[in-house]
Design a protein around this motif. Structure first.
Motif, mmCIF file in Angstrom:
data_model
loop_
_atom_site.group_PDB
_atom_site.id
_atom_site.type_symbol
_atom_site.label_atom_id
_atom_site.label_comp_id
_atom_site.label_asym_id
_atom_site.label_seq_id
_atom_site.Cartn_x
_atom_site.Cartn_y
_atom_site.Cartn_z
ATOM 1 N N ILE A 35 -3.799 -17.784 -2.130
ATOM 2 C CA ILE A 35 -3.515 -18.329 -0.920
ATOM 3 C C ILE A 35 -3.477 -17.606 0.408
ATOM 4 O O ILE A 35 -3.690 -18.153 1.495
ATOM 5 N N ASN A 38 -5.878 -17.030 3.321
ATOM 6 C CA ASN A 38 -6.126 -18.329 4.203
ATOM 7 C C ASN A 38 -5.630 -18.291 5.769
ATOM 8 O O ASN A 38 -6.478 -18.710 6.641
ATOM 9 N N ASN A 64 -11.938 -21.700 0.724
ATOM 10 C CA ASN A 64 -10.499 -21.569 0.671
ATOM 11 C C ASN A 64 -9.598 -22.415 1.412
ATOM 12 O O ASN A 64 -8.621 -22.663 1.070
ATOM 13 N N ILE A 68 -6.713 -25.109 0.499
ATOM 14 C CA ILE A 68 -5.251 -25.066 1.010
ATOM 15 C C ILE A 68 -5.084 -26.447 1.604
ATOM 16 O O ILE A 68 -4.000 -27.028 1.581
ATOM 17 N N THR A 72 -2.072 -29.264 0.491
ATOM 18 C CA THR A 72 -1.305 -29.750 1.694
ATOM 19 C C THR A 72 -1.288 -31.268 1.317
ATOM 20 O O THR A 72 -0.468 -31.923 1.432
#
Length: 185
Positions: A35, A38, A64, A68, A72
């Motif tokens: 993560i 990002n 990627n 993310i 979200t």
């Protein structure tokens, strides 16, 4: 089906599902799960400066960014339409331990006495949210990745640096929760 989505899943179901993400990404597209990268991709895409760290082909890693965004969107959907209406269950020993420093609101997944905009304006809230957030970001950058990248993908691919980083993340978490956090609270 809604009951399945609104209740917590047991560790022996959720853990293997998370663990299967790493080999699926590797098999389907030779991609690594993580993560923290990002932020770099977003900066490279949005800030066309001459900084060498941001000069690379971030478009190859755009999957990627979509990943993310999916996390979200999934979190938003879960909190808006799939939230469990039952009260948060907190161990009575933890509630007793946190009463002394004034932590009493367990109406959400994190105590509102510690994690809210009003508590951000206190010394305790600033240390926990701002200083703690900075240390997490610095640590992820210094370790070459975040906990999810090292602990899921790095360990799955038998990388020695990921084992060291994961052990250090765990030791830091134990140290912080048991030694440092009581002083802050």
């Amino acid at each position: 089906m809604p009951e399945l989505l609104t209740q917590p899943w047991p560790w022996y179901v959720a853990g293997p599902l998370i663990g299967l993400v790493a080999p699926a990404l590797l098999l389907l597209g030779n991609k690594s799960f993580g993560i923290s990268a990002n932020f770099r991709h977003a900066c490279a895409a949005c800030i066309p400066a001459g900084i060498p760290f941001f000069r690379y082909d971030w478009k190859k890693e755009s999957w990627n960014l979509f990943f993310i965004l999916g996390i979200t969107a999934g979190a938003f959907i879960a909190t808006q339409w799939l939230a469990n209406p039952a009260p948060i269950k907190v161990d009575p020993a933890l509630v007793a331990r946190l009463e002394t420093p004034g932590v009493n609101d367990y109406s959400r997944i994190v105590p509102q006495d510690l994690f809210s905009f009003s508590s951000l304006l206190t010394v305790r809230g600033f240390i926990i949210m701002v200083a703690g957030g900075f240390l997490v970001g610095f640590g992820a950058r210094y370790a070459g990745g975040c906990t999810s990248g090292h602990a899921i993908t790095g360990l799955a691919t038998l990388q020695w640096p990921s084992l060291v980083a994961t052990c250090c993340f765990m030791a830091g978490g134990f140290l912080t929760a048991n030694i440092i956090l009581p002083f802050i609270l």
